[in-house]
Motif scaffolding. Structure first.
Motif, PDB file in Angstrom:
ATOM      1  N   CYS A 325      11.158  -1.868   3.041  1.00 24.45           N
ATOM      2  CA  CYS A 325      10.317  -1.856   1.851  1.00 24.45           C
ATOM      3  C   CYS A 325      10.954  -0.933   0.816  1.00 24.45           C
ATOM      4  O   CYS A 325      11.197   0.240   1.102  1.00 24.45           O
ATOM      5  CB  CYS A 325       8.922  -1.345   2.204  1.00 24.45           C
ATOM      6  SG  CYS A 325       7.909  -1.135   0.732  1.00 24.45           S
ATOM      7  N   CYS A 328       8.199   2.167  -0.150  1.00 27.28           N
ATOM      8  CA  CYS A 328       7.862   3.275   0.737  1.00 27.28           C
ATOM      9  C   CYS A 328       8.921   3.496   1.823  1.00 27.28           C
ATOM     10  O   CYS A 328       8.855   4.477   2.548  1.00 27.28           O
ATOM     11  CB  CYS A 328       6.492   3.039   1.385  1.00 27.28           C
ATOM     12  SG  CYS A 328       6.490   1.673   2.557  1.00 27.28           S
ATOM     13  N   ARG A 330       9.447   1.879   4.565  1.00 32.21           N
ATOM     14  CA  ARG A 330       9.129   1.424   5.920  1.00 32.21           C
ATOM     15  C   ARG A 330      10.036   0.260   6.312  1.00 32.21           C
ATOM     16  O   ARG A 330      10.362  -0.583   5.485  1.00 32.21           O
ATOM     17  CB  ARG A 330       7.690   0.926   5.991  1.00 32.21           C
ATOM     18  CG  ARG A 330       6.693   1.999   6.334  1.00 32.21           C
ATOM     19  CD  ARG A 330       5.380   1.379   6.821  1.00 32.21           C
ATOM     20  NE  ARG A 330       4.313   2.360   6.631  1.00 32.21           N
ATOM     21  CZ  ARG A 330       3.470   2.362   5.608  1.00 32.21           C
ATOM     22  NH1 ARG A 330       3.517   1.408   4.712  1.00 32.21           N
ATOM     23  NH2 ARG A 330       2.569   3.318   5.480  1.00 32.21           N
ATOM     24  N   CYS A 342       4.287  -5.462   2.978  1.00 30.82           N
ATOM     25  CA  CYS A 342       4.309  -4.125   3.569  1.00 30.82           C
ATOM     26  C   CYS A 342       2.909  -3.541   3.560  1.00 30.82           C
ATOM     27  O   CYS A 342       2.090  -3.879   2.704  1.00 30.82           O
ATOM     28  CB  CYS A 342       5.266  -3.234   2.783  1.00 30.82           C
ATOM     29  SG  CYS A 342       5.385  -1.565   3.428  1.00 30.82           S
ATOM     30  N   CYS A 344       2.018  -0.812   2.573  1.00 33.54           N
ATOM     31  CA  CYS A 344       1.752  -0.058   1.341  1.00 33.54           C
ATOM     32  C   CYS A 344       1.271  -0.961   0.208  1.00 33.54           C
ATOM     33  O   CYS A 344       0.944  -0.488  -0.873  1.00 33.54           O
ATOM     34  CB  CYS A 344       2.984   0.707   0.898  1.00 33.54           C
ATOM     35  SG  CYS A 344       4.265  -0.334   0.191  1.00 33.54           S
ATOM     36  N   TRP A 346       3.116  -3.540  -1.069  1.00 38.08           N
ATOM     37  CA  TRP A 346       4.246  -4.214  -1.706  1.00 38.08           C
ATOM     38  C   TRP A 346       4.422  -5.616  -1.124  1.00 38.08           C
ATOM     39  O   TRP A 346       4.349  -5.809   0.085  1.00 38.08           O
ATOM     40  CB  TRP A 346       5.521  -3.399  -1.483  1.00 38.08           C
ATOM     41  CG  TRP A 346       6.773  -4.034  -2.022  1.00 38.08           C
ATOM     42  CD1 TRP A 346       7.781  -4.572  -1.291  1.00 38.08           C
ATOM     43  CD2 TRP A 346       7.157  -4.177  -3.389  1.00 38.08           C
ATOM     44  NE1 TRP A 346       8.774  -5.036  -2.105  1.00 38.08           N
ATOM     45  CE2 TRP A 346       8.402  -4.811  -3.406  1.00 38.08           C
ATOM     46  CE3 TRP A 346       6.529  -3.820  -4.603  1.00 38.08           C
ATOM     47  CZ2 TRP A 346       9.081  -5.107  -4.585  1.00 38.08           C
ATOM     48  CZ3 TRP A 346       7.210  -4.121  -5.776  1.00 38.08           C
ATOM     49  CH2 TRP A 346       8.465  -4.762  -5.757  1.00 38.08           C
TER      50      TRP A 346
HETATM   51 ZN   LIG Z   1       6.002  -0.321   1.691  1.00 36.08          ZN
END
Ligand SMILES: [Zn+2]
Length: 410
Positions: A325, A328, A330, A342, A344, A346
């Motif tokens: 991602c 963030c 990840r 994701c 987050c 996204w």
């Molecule tokens: Zn993310």
């Protein structure tokens, strides 16, 4: 010391190959093949060793052949032998090499090209020269009329000539924008970033995968039908394969031209993933291996064309580019569908997401762009896609295509 680049340009002939030239091609092929045999017996493959080994016998067998041509026959034999040795190292069995097609190669001291009138003068033996009149199009004129291009070797084939043009690699420009592309089986997907503006881009070549699949199926059918006659089957498969390669390569050149002319107009640095990483093993299924070849080839074409024009290309390790991602950081466990999602929040097309990561890697590895890139993935507008290449739209074609291309270092 800078790289010398060479580019082979194919020319059709205005008239048929004169008989003297045809005899020369036959002699040349004979010389190459007997050098290969001698080299295999004596276990040598360097040009000098081959010259020492075979020159005297050859002079006796071909007393009239122009000495320069003999030397280049040794050179061709040497490179055939080197390829054979390499194949032997990587695969268990490889057939003893033999040059089947009619060809000859002349180094640049061994022929003359009248660049204004498009006439090649090739000595055959003392007092005997042949002249070839070339068909010269506007595309060819760009090479013939460019005084910065020097002449390299000449390759004579029964239906065409290939002239190598050489020049020193130009220094790449300082980029003002970046074009990051993730290379997939059916398209290149990515982003174009200039200042604080970023847009999604696509070069669509799905027809390549279709051609491949069609040829793959046809080849399988041929093999089945001709299974009682292995020689015919092998020959037909080879012919199918050559045709497939030519059709695919032609399209790859068009894709590369489209991408690079965009990059050149925008003074972009091109960011690509380094495909060396994934090496499919021999026992994996054939289909997978076939599908990687066009992508590698496309990168190769883009890289040498970019080098020729002074367009900077940055290759980065793709690492986890399709699973990371960009917001963030990840890393997702496995690849998802066409969308990257994701926790987050996204969410983006998987391929475009990968190109964002490629660009970020390139920047973290030191890619510099004049004026800088104020690139913020979160503010990225991806609802409008810029199409760099589409099969029906096409790119400007290069008549007669380019072939035999390579970069040489001197
Ligand atoms: Zn993310």
């Amino acid at each position: 010391m800078s790289d010398m680049l060479a580019r082979g340009i194919a020319f059709r002939l205005k008239n048929e190959l004169p008989p003297e030239a045809r005899f020369l091609l036959e002699d040349f092929r004979r010389a190459v093949n007997s050098t290969i045999r001698a080299g295999l017996q004596a276990r040598v493959s360097s040009r000098n060793a081959l010259v020492k080994l075979a020159y005297k016998d050859f002079r006796r067998e071909h007393p009239d052949m122009y000495a320069q041509h003999l030397v280049s026959a040794f050179e061709v034999a040497g490179s055939v032998l080197k390829n054979y040795r390499r194949r032997l190292r990587t695969r268990d069995a490889s057939r003893v090499p033999y040059v089947r097609r009619l060809m000859m190669k002349a180094e640049n001291q061994a022929y003359k090209l009248d660049r204004k009138n498009g006439i090649v003068d090739l000595p055959i033996r003392a007092g005997c020269h042949v002249k070839f009149e070339l068909q010269v199009s506007e595309y060819h004129r760009r090479y013939l009329d460019d005084p910065s291009l020097k002449l390299g070797s000449l390759t004579v084939l029964p239906d065409r000539l290939i002239v190598a043009f050489r020049k020193e690699a130009p220094e790449a420009y300082m980029p003002e924008s970046a074009l990051a592309l993730d290379t997939n089986e059916r398209s290149m997907d990515g982003i174009f970033v200039k200042g604080d503006e970023a847009r999604a881009v696509k070069a669509d070549y799905q027809e390549i995968a279709i051609i491949q699949q069609r040829h793959f199926d046809r080849r399988k059918r041929l093999q089945k039908k001709k299974s009682q006659d292995r020689r015919t089957s092998r020959r037909m498969c080879r012919r199918e394969g050559n045709r497939e390669h030519r059709r695919i390569e032609y399209r790859l050149h068009q894709v590369a031209n489209a991408v690079l002319s965009f990059a050149e107009n925008q003074k972009s640095a091109v960011v690509l993933e380094d495909l060396k990483g994934f090496k499919p093993t021999w026992n994996k299924e054939l289909n997978r291996r076939l599908s990687l070849w066009p992508r590698r080839k496309l990168h190769q074409i883009i890289e040498y064309k970019a080098q020729w024009k002074g367009i900077p290309v940055v290759k980065v390790d793709p690492g986890y580019s399709s699973r990371t991602c960009p917001i963030c950081g990840r890393i997702q466990d496995s690849r998802m569908g066409t969308e990257f999602k994701c926790e987050c929040g996204w969410c983006l097309d998987r391929h475009i997401n990968a190109s964002l990561n490629l660009l970020q890697t390139a920047i973290s590895k030191g890619l510099e762009v004049a004026g800088g890139l104020r690139f913020n993935p979160g503010a990225f507008q991806h609802d409008v896609m810029m199409i760099l290449y589409a099969p029906d739209k096409g790119a400007r074609s290069e008549p007669n295509g380019t072939s035999c291309v390579g970069a040489v270092t001197s």
